[in-house]
Design an enzyme around this catalytic site. Structure first.
Site, PDB file in Angstrom:
ATOM      1  N   ASP A  10       0.883  -1.172   0.000  1.00 58.36           N
ATOM      2  CA  ASP A  10       0.000   0.000   0.000  1.00 58.36           C
ATOM      3  C   ASP A  10       0.917   1.217   0.000  1.00 58.36           C
ATOM      4  O   ASP A  10       2.137   1.096   0.164  1.00 58.36           O
ATOM      5  CB  ASP A  10      -0.901  -0.003   1.252  1.00 58.36           C
ATOM      6  N   SER A  11       0.310   2.400  -0.138  1.00 59.04           N
ATOM      7  CA  SER A  11       1.113   3.611  -0.071  1.00 59.04           C
ATOM      8  C   SER A  11       1.536   3.926   1.363  1.00 59.04           C
ATOM      9  O   SER A  11       2.440   4.731   1.578  1.00 59.04           O
ATOM     10  CB  SER A  11       0.300   4.787  -0.624  1.00 59.04           C
ATOM     11  N   CYS A  73      -4.491  -1.532  -1.643  1.00 56.09           N
ATOM     12  CA  CYS A  73      -4.625  -0.097  -1.878  1.00 56.09           C
ATOM     13  C   CYS A  73      -5.746   0.090  -2.892  1.00 56.09           C
ATOM     14  O   CYS A  73      -5.679  -0.439  -4.009  1.00 56.09           O
ATOM     15  CB  CYS A  73      -3.303   0.435  -2.434  1.00 56.09           C
ATOM     16  N   GLU A 151      -3.673   9.596   8.461  1.00 53.95           N
ATOM     17  CA  GLU A 151      -2.208   9.575   8.606  1.00 53.95           C
ATOM     18  C   GLU A 151      -1.749  10.506   9.734  1.00 53.95           C
ATOM     19  O   GLU A 151      -0.672  10.352  10.273  1.00 53.95           O
ATOM     20  CB  GLU A 151      -1.524   9.967   7.291  1.00 53.95           C
ATOM     21  N   CYS A 185     -11.068   2.857   0.010  1.00 47.63           N
ATOM     22  CA  CYS A 185      -9.656   3.120   0.289  1.00 47.63           C
ATOM     23  C   CYS A 185      -9.342   2.397   1.587  1.00 47.63           C
ATOM     24  O   CYS A 185     -10.126   2.458   2.544  1.00 47.63           O
ATOM     25  CB  CYS A 185      -9.450   4.627   0.454  1.00 47.63           C
ATOM     26  N   HIS A 187      -7.469   3.014   3.925  1.00 47.12           N
ATOM     27  CA  HIS A 187      -7.320   3.850   5.124  1.00 47.12           C
ATOM     28  C   HIS A 187      -8.672   4.084   5.829  1.00 47.12           C
ATOM     29  O   HIS A 187      -8.704   4.378   7.016  1.00 47.12           O
ATOM     30  CB  HIS A 187      -6.777   5.232   4.748  1.00 47.12           C
TER      31      HIS A 187
HETATM   32  N1  DGL Z   1      -4.679   3.172   1.145  1.00 46.76           N
HETATM   33  C1  DGL Z   1      -4.677   3.863  -0.128  1.00 46.76           C
HETATM   34  C2  DGL Z   1      -5.950   3.517  -0.894  1.00 46.76           C
HETATM   35  O1  DGL Z   1      -6.538   2.496  -0.539  1.00 46.76           O
HETATM   36  C3  DGL Z   1      -4.437   5.262   0.161  1.00 46.76           C
HETATM   37  C4  DGL Z   1      -4.345   6.309  -0.419  1.00 46.76           C
HETATM   38  C5  DGL Z   1      -3.314   7.238  -0.889  1.00 46.76           C
HETATM   39  O2  DGL Z   1      -2.137   6.923  -0.875  1.00 46.76           O
HETATM   40  O3  DGL Z   1      -3.789   8.284  -1.288  1.00 46.76           O
HETATM   41  O4  DGL Z   1      -6.373   4.144  -1.809  1.00 46.76           O
END
Ligand code: DGL
Length: 271
Positions: A10-11, A73, A151, A185, A187
């Site tokens: 993931d990011s 992600c 975050e 997402c 998050h």
């Molecule tokens: N967890 C990522 C997603 O599901 C996060 C978002 C991001 O890096 O903007 O889209």
């Protein structure tokens, strides 16, 4: 091969929702997690950039002995769409598992999707829902502030800023009469309490990380790739920015300490 790890990326910390679910479902599996924290957010970037990042993340994971890859992600999964970016290993994003769960859960065939700007711009969730359920009504809404709120630890349901942002994003979706909402997402499940509060008890919330973990379990079972290890599996975390910051965010995110070691990946190692 059976006892190789499951590679997850993931990011940032969002993919930990998938890791948590994987650990609960398949405690004997090893997991290698990569959080590209130096380049978060992915969701405000172009399709081309997100694809490039995804290929680099996958290439990094493939340097470890892994037997499958999970793009935990929503942004990467939406940009990839239904085409798996790897041909020789089992792969899943969060898109299809979340869409299947939403189509199974809805009673009135009205589904909401919230996600990053790149996710909503891609229209991928809507397309996948219409493929499975052609008569479904779908409403999508980008929630650009949510990743930043998560975050930065603004996750308490009584946080005024989070609630204001959530009302701004969610009330128009609620007005469309959806009975199922995909938290598109990884998050967003951390904001579940405030989201549930605004959407009301009658709306089912779908967590993409949890659904991807269930889907991965079935894929591995079908391909006879479940580990036969009897002891508990390990989790190795890699991040492209500060280890300390990741550990702090992960604590907020998981409401527990980290199990497993977090290691820094330098740009030289990544590219
Ligand atoms: N967890 C990522 C997603 O599901 C996060 C978002 C991001 O890096 O903007 O889209």
């Amino acid at each position: 091969m059976k006892n190789h790890a499951i590679g997850v990326f993931d990011s940032g910390v969002g993919g930990l929702t998938a890791v948590k679910a994987l650990r609960a479902l398949m405690p004997n599996e090893n997991i290698v997690y990569f959080g590209d924290t130096a380049r978060i957010p992915y969701g405000s970037r172009s399709k081309e950039t997100v694809l490039r990042y995804a290929h680099e993340d996958i290439a990094f994971l493939r340097r470890h002995p892994i037997k499958m890859i999970i793009a935990a992600c929503g942004t990467v999964s939406s940009v990839i769409g239904m085409k798996p970016p790897v041909g020789d290993l089992p792969f899943t994003g969060v898109l299809l598992p979340a869409v299947q769960a939403a189509c199974a859960a809805t009673k009135n065939n009205r589904i909401g999707v919230i996600g990053t700007p790149a996710t909503i711009r891609s229209g991928s969730y809507g397309k996948a829902i219409k493929t499975l359920s052609p008569n479904a009504f779908v409403v999508g809404k980008a929630c650009p502030l949510f990743v930043h709120l998560v975050e930065n630890g603004y996750t308490a349901s009584d946080n005024k800023i989070t609630r204001l942002a959530a009302e701004e994003y969610l009330l128009p979706v609620k007005e469309e009469g959806v009975d199922t909402l995909i938290l598109g997402c990884t998050h967003y499940p951390v904001l579940r309490e405030v989201i549930a509060d605004i959407m009301g008890d009658d709306v089912t919330l779908i967590s993409p990380g949890e659904e991807a973990a269930k889907y991965a379990n079935i894929l591995l079972l079908e391909q006879n790739l479940l580990s036969d290890r009897t002891e508990e599996g390990t989790v190795d975390y890699y991040v492209s920015d500060s280890v300390a910051l990741f550990e702090e965010n992960a604590r907020h995110f998981l409401h527990t300490g980290m199990e497993g070691k977090v290691q820094l990946v330098t740009p030289q190692e990544l590219f």
